[in-house]
Design an enzyme around this catalytic site. Structure first.
Site, mmCIF file in Angstrom:
data_model
loop_
_atom_site.group_PDB
_atom_site.id
_atom_site.type_symbol
_atom_site.label_atom_id
_atom_site.label_comp_id
_atom_site.label_asym_id
_atom_site.label_seq_id
_atom_site.Cartn_x
_atom_site.Cartn_y
_atom_site.Cartn_z
ATOM 1 N N SER A 1 0.618 -1.120 -0.016
ATOM 2 C CA SER A 1 -0.036 -0.045 -0.091
ATOM 3 C C SER A 1 0.864 1.204 -0.118
ATOM 4 O O SER A 1 1.947 1.267 0.445
ATOM 5 C CB SER A 1 -0.771 -0.014 1.382
ATOM 6 O OG SER A 1 -1.433 1.259 1.491
ATOM 7 N N TYR B 1 -2.148 5.160 -3.819
ATOM 8 C CA TYR B 1 -3.126 6.263 -3.620
ATOM 9 C C TYR B 1 -2.834 7.562 -4.449
ATOM 10 O O TYR B 1 -1.832 8.120 -4.197
ATOM 11 C CB TYR B 1 -3.377 6.335 -1.939
ATOM 12 C CG TYR B 1 -4.311 5.630 -1.421
ATOM 13 C CD1 TYR B 1 -5.394 5.240 -1.842
ATOM 14 C CD2 TYR B 1 -3.937 4.912 -0.335
ATOM 15 C CE1 TYR B 1 -6.445 4.557 -1.424
ATOM 16 C CE2 TYR B 1 -4.805 3.921 0.410
ATOM 17 C CZ TYR B 1 -6.099 3.813 -0.299
ATOM 18 O OH TYR B 1 -6.800 2.903 0.486
ATOM 19 N N THR C 1 -5.988 2.556 -6.648
ATOM 20 C CA THR C 1 -7.348 2.460 -5.737
ATOM 21 C C THR C 1 -8.028 3.630 -6.308
ATOM 22 O O THR C 1 -7.944 4.643 -5.967
ATOM 23 C CB THR C 1 -6.888 2.252 -4.255
ATOM 24 O OG1 THR C 1 -6.066 1.045 -4.069
ATOM 25 C CG2 THR C 1 -8.316 2.201 -3.495
ATOM 26 N N LYS D 1 -8.615 -0.618 -9.028
ATOM 27 C CA LYS D 1 -9.020 -1.590 -7.870
ATOM 28 C C LYS D 1 -10.168 -0.753 -7.378
ATOM 29 O O LYS D 1 -10.255 0.553 -7.165
ATOM 30 C CB LYS D 1 -8.039 -1.524 -6.725
ATOM 31 C CG LYS D 1 -8.533 -2.020 -5.549
ATOM 32 C CD LYS D 1 -7.387 -2.410 -4.481
ATOM 33 C CE LYS D 1 -7.794 -3.167 -3.363
ATOM 34 N NZ LYS D 1 -8.353 -2.244 -2.256
ATOM 35 N N HIS E 1 -13.745 -2.656 -1.317
ATOM 36 C CA HIS E 1 -12.805 -2.238 -0.366
ATOM 37 C C HIS E 1 -13.245 -3.155 1.003
ATOM 38 O O HIS E 1 -12.961 -2.457 2.142
ATOM 39 C CB HIS E 1 -12.830 -1.000 -0.174
ATOM 40 C CG HIS E 1 -11.729 -0.085 0.216
ATOM 41 N ND1 HIS E 1 -10.675 0.386 -0.415
ATOM 42 C CD2 HIS E 1 -11.056 -0.100 1.617
ATOM 43 C CE1 HIS E 1 -9.647 1.037 0.322
ATOM 44 N NE2 HIS E 1 -9.844 0.474 1.451
HETATM 45 C C1 LIG Z 1 -7.254 -2.376 7.844
HETATM 46 C C2 LIG Z 1 -7.281 -2.177 5.985
HETATM 47 C C3 LIG Z 1 -6.571 -1.417 5.422
HETATM 48 C C4 LIG Z 1 -6.568 -0.841 4.178
HETATM 49 N N1 LIG Z 1 -5.811 -0.372 3.353
HETATM 50 C C5 LIG Z 1 -5.745 -0.485 2.080
HETATM 51 C C6 LIG Z 1 -4.899 0.517 1.271
HETATM 52 O O1 LIG Z 1 -4.118 0.909 1.979
HETATM 53 N N2 LIG Z 1 -4.958 0.487 -0.153
HETATM 54 C C7 LIG Z 1 -5.977 -0.083 -0.661
HETATM 55 O O2 LIG Z 1 -6.102 -0.018 -1.812
HETATM 56 N N3 LIG Z 1 -6.864 -0.874 -0.018
HETATM 57 C C8 LIG Z 1 -6.734 -1.002 1.188
HETATM 58 N N4 LIG Z 1 -7.688 -1.798 1.956
HETATM 59 C C9 LIG Z 1 -8.622 -2.689 1.435
HETATM 60 C C10 LIG Z 1 -7.960 -4.071 0.930
HETATM 61 O O3 LIG Z 1 -7.118 -4.102 -0.102
HETATM 62 C C11 LIG Z 1 -9.228 -4.986 0.316
HETATM 63 O O4 LIG Z 1 -10.052 -4.372 -0.603
HETATM 64 C C12 LIG Z 1 -10.144 -5.537 1.476
HETATM 65 O O5 LIG Z 1 -9.453 -5.688 2.635
HETATM 66 C C13 LIG Z 1 -10.599 -6.825 0.954
HETATM 67 O O6 LIG Z 1 -11.351 -7.399 1.710
HETATM 68 P P1 LIG Z 1 -11.195 -8.543 3.003
HETATM 69 O O7 LIG Z 1 -10.487 -7.864 4.222
HETATM 70 O O8 LIG Z 1 -12.647 -8.928 3.185
HETATM 71 O O9 LIG Z 1 -10.308 -9.634 2.257
HETATM 72 C C14 LIG Z 1 -7.486 -2.026 3.365
HETATM 73 C C15 LIG Z 1 -8.354 -2.982 4.285
HETATM 74 C C16 LIG Z 1 -8.252 -2.958 5.676
HETATM 75 C C17 LIG Z 1 -9.117 -3.930 6.179
HETATM 76 O O1 LIG Z 2 -8.561 2.148 5.831
HETATM 77 C C1 LIG Z 2 -8.535 1.769 4.607
HETATM 78 O O2 LIG Z 2 -9.437 1.083 4.133
HETATM 79 C C2 LIG Z 2 -7.454 2.472 3.801
HETATM 80 O O3 LIG Z 2 -7.791 1.874 2.579
HETATM 81 C C3 LIG Z 2 -6.609 3.258 4.070
HETATM 82 C C4 LIG Z 2 -6.469 4.409 3.641
HETATM 83 C C5 LIG Z 2 -5.438 5.316 4.210
HETATM 84 C C6 LIG Z 2 -4.523 4.521 4.931
HETATM 85 C C7 LIG Z 2 -4.427 3.569 5.323
HETATM 86 C C8 LIG Z 2 -5.502 2.670 4.867
#
Ligand SMILES: Cc1cc2nc3c(=O)[nH]c(=O)nc-3n(C[C@H](O)[C@H](O)[C@H](O)COP(=O)(O)O)c2cc1C
Ligand SMILES: O=C(O)C(=O)c1ccccc1
Length: 393
Positions: free
Chosen positions: A129, A157, A183, A265, A289
């Site tokens: 990420s 991002y 994303t 995404k 997400h």
């Molecule tokens: C704590 C957390 C942080 C996340 N941070 C990002 C991120 O930084 N960038 C991003 O594209 N998606 C982020 N996501 C979304 C995940 O890439 C993904 O789409 C999602 O977790 C998929 O669902 P699942 O947790 O049910 O497998 C985040 C998800 C969680 C749970």
């Molecule tokens: O929390 C999230 O889902 C996420 O995508 C995110 C966004 C910015 C910083 C860290 C995680």
């Protein structure tokens, strides 16, 4: 090629049974979630496990998988099997990736470095990420320390300021990342009651901004260095982290910045998928997400067939949101995903066991997928199609 995971299950059963030793890692998926949840402090727990609003969409993601059921076939030679698949021009040991997750050090001090090592040990690519706790260069190095061949992708991002966007993408390319995942669904953070209740935002403790603090373009916009004035740097990050003005037309700029495959995404609508294909992107990830953004949005698996039918022949369609076990991977593949990304389960593994925990989660998913394949009468992942499923009313 025979799968390296063939008979993997016997190794696991035998090792435990022969020496009477139970694994320290919880082997059931619900047990893993429960143990990780129990270990986390309320802030990180809510941040990881929570979703947007009433969490209706987060539940819809899981329910969509429960409505699809596998109908196994019999009397087919399944002795020699393969999970291998080529995704976006890269040969992967299985159609599985670690979803991009920011701020991983909130659940384990080694954060993304442990995930990079655990993933490299299995050959499964990690998508790092932009909001990682460690720099993209450090994550790349951690992932190559043991297994040089494991590919890695970079999640962008898209920030305010094209020069910052260009800098991040060029750094990722220089560090050996093999694709750029943009994303699209998080220009603003969703309404997340658990985080609001805990008054929890990881960035305020400077978690998740390592890629910005280490970026020359970002640093050049600060009056004082982040070392002199950390809170000013956090404020600047909050201001530039996302750019809600971006439109389809801006993709041409990204294409100029890099020769790497570009993956979008957060696609859920077939018309957006068609637009993406028309714009020449290389891949899409059907995702909501993990139910963290639009409460009330369609369960991600329910959106997958429509997107695959619209563009599956032109663009590689990947999937995430709600995958919790090997059978879920099988179901997403059956509905047309070229590969599947797993988010929270990998974080639960990281929480309970660091690098080893991540490795165990990924190996278990692979072993379960391999068994689901074999016991459903199929010998390789290319044989999985919609005829393997039935929809429960
Ligand atoms: C704590 C957390 C942080 C996340 N941070 C990002 C991120 O930084 N960038 C991003 O594209 N998606 C982020 N996501 C979304 C995940 O890439 C993904 O789409 C999602 O977790 C998929 O669902 P699942 O947790 O049910 O497998 C985040 C998800 C969680 C749970
Ligand atoms: O929390 C999230 O889902 C996420 O995508 C995110 C966004 C910015 C910083 C860290 C995680």
């Amino acid at each position: 090629m025979s799968t390296p995971f063939a008979n993997f299950q016997y190794g696991i059963y035998l090792e435990g049974a022969l020496n009477g030793k139970r694994p320290s890692h919880p082997m059931g998926w619900d047990a893993l979630e429960a143990e990780a949840t129990e270990r986390l402090a309320p802030g990180p727990r809510g941040y990881l496990n929570g979703g947007a609003g009433t969490e209706d969409t987060m539940r819809a993601n899981l329910e969509a998988f429960r409505r699809q059921r596998i109908v196994p076939r019999m009397l087919r030679d399944v002795e020699t099997r393969s999970l291998a698949r080529r995704v976006l021009g890269t040969d992967l040991p299985a159609p599985l990736l670690v979803a991009p997750i920011g701020v991983q050090s909130i659940v384990h001090p080694d954060g993304e470095l442990a995930v990079a090592r655990g993933a490299a040990a299995t050959g499964i690519p990690m998508i790092a990420s932009t909001a990682s706790s460690y720099t993209l260069e450090a994550i790349a190095e951690a992932g190559t320390a043991s297994e040089a061949a494991t590919p890695r992708w970079y999640q962008l991002y898209w920030p305010r300021g094209r020069e910052l966007a260009r800098s991040l993408v060029e750094r990722a390319e220089a560090a050996g990342y093999g694709a750029i995942v943009v994303t699209l669904d998080t220009w603003l953070l969703g309404w997340r009651p658990r985080d609001l209740q805990q008054a929890y935002l990881p960035f305020l403790e400077s978690v998740g901004i390592a890629n910005y603090l280490s970026d020359p373009v970002f640093r050049s916009t600060l009056e004082k260095t982040p070392e002199e004035d950390p809170m000013a740097a956090v404020g600047q990050f909050v201001g530039v982290f996302s750019n809600p003005t971006v439109t389809w037309d801006d993709l041409a700029f990204l294409r100029e910045c890099t020769s790497l495959p570009i993956v979008l995404k957060g696609i859920l609508h077939a018309d957006d998928a068609r637009e993406a294909a028309a714009r020449g992107v290389d891949g899409l990830i059907v995702s909501n997400h993990g139910g963290r953004q639009v409460d009330g949005a369609i369960g991600a698996l329910d959106a997958l067939p429509g997107v695959v039918d619209a563009v599956g022949g032109e663009v590689e369609v990947l999937f995430d949101s709600g995958v919790r076990c090997g059978a879920d991977i099988f179901k997403a593949l059956a509905l047309g995903a070229r590969a599947v990304c797993v988010g929270r389960p990998v974080m639960w593994g990281l929480t309970v066991g660091g690098e080893e925990g991540v490795k165990t989660v990924l190996q278990s998913l692979l072993a379960e997928l391999d068994l689901t394949l074999a016991l459903s009468g199929l010998a390789n992942v290319d044989q999985i199609d919609r005829s393997a499923l039935t929809t429960r009313p």
